[in-house]
Scaffold this motif. Structure first.
Motif, short mmCIF file in Angstrom:
data_model
loop_
_atom_site.label_atom_id
_atom_site.label_comp_id
_atom_site.label_asym_id
_atom_site.label_seq_id
_atom_site.Cartn_x
_atom_site.Cartn_y
_atom_site.Cartn_z
N ALA A 1 0.86 -1.16 0.12
CA ALA A 1 -0.10 0.17 0.17
C ALA A 1 0.86 1.41 0.03
N LYS B 1 -1.87 3.23 -1.91
CA LYS B 1 -3.05 3.02 -1.80
C LYS B 1 -3.63 3.26 -0.54
N GLU C 1 -9.02 0.41 -3.48
CA GLU C 1 -8.57 0.78 -4.76
C GLU C 1 -8.25 2.29 -4.82
N ARG D 1 -6.28 5.81 -4.47
CA ARG D 1 -4.68 6.13 -4.35
C ARG D 1 -4.80 7.44 -3.87
#
Length: 97
Positions: free
Chosen positions: A12, A17, A73, A75
């Motif tokens: 991540a 993310k 999903e 960002r």
């Protein structure tokens, strides 16, 4: 600490993310910035900018207190205000933006 949790956080951070996690029985949404070891006992922790949960802003999450986590999903493109890539709270940094 599960290796899977560490990998989710590292991925991540690398992909920028946003994470959803349950920390101390509160659902939170976090932009992860640093994963590393903190404190005298070298506990593994995540430093991130909390965008939803019990307020917003910088938080330090000890991995032992995270009970569920998943990347989204969504960002983020910039580091949060006041980001210090060499945060002195960490004795050893594993991953960072």
């Amino acid at each position: 600490m599960k290796a899977a949790t560490k990998k989710i956080i590292a991925d991540a951070i690398g992909d920028r993310k946003i994470l959803k996690l349950r920390y101390k029985d509160v659902e939170r949404v976090v932009r992860p910035h640093i994963l590393g070891y903190v404190g005298h006992d070298d506990a593994l922790a995540l430093s991130g900018w909390q965008v939803e949960g019990t307020g917003t802003g910088w938080r330090l999450f000890h991995l032992e207190d995270i009970h569920a986590m998943a990347p989204t999903e969504q960002r983020f493109h910039r580091t949060a205000p006041g980001y210090n890539r060499n945060d002195p709270a960490f004795s050893h940094i594993l991953n960072r933006i």
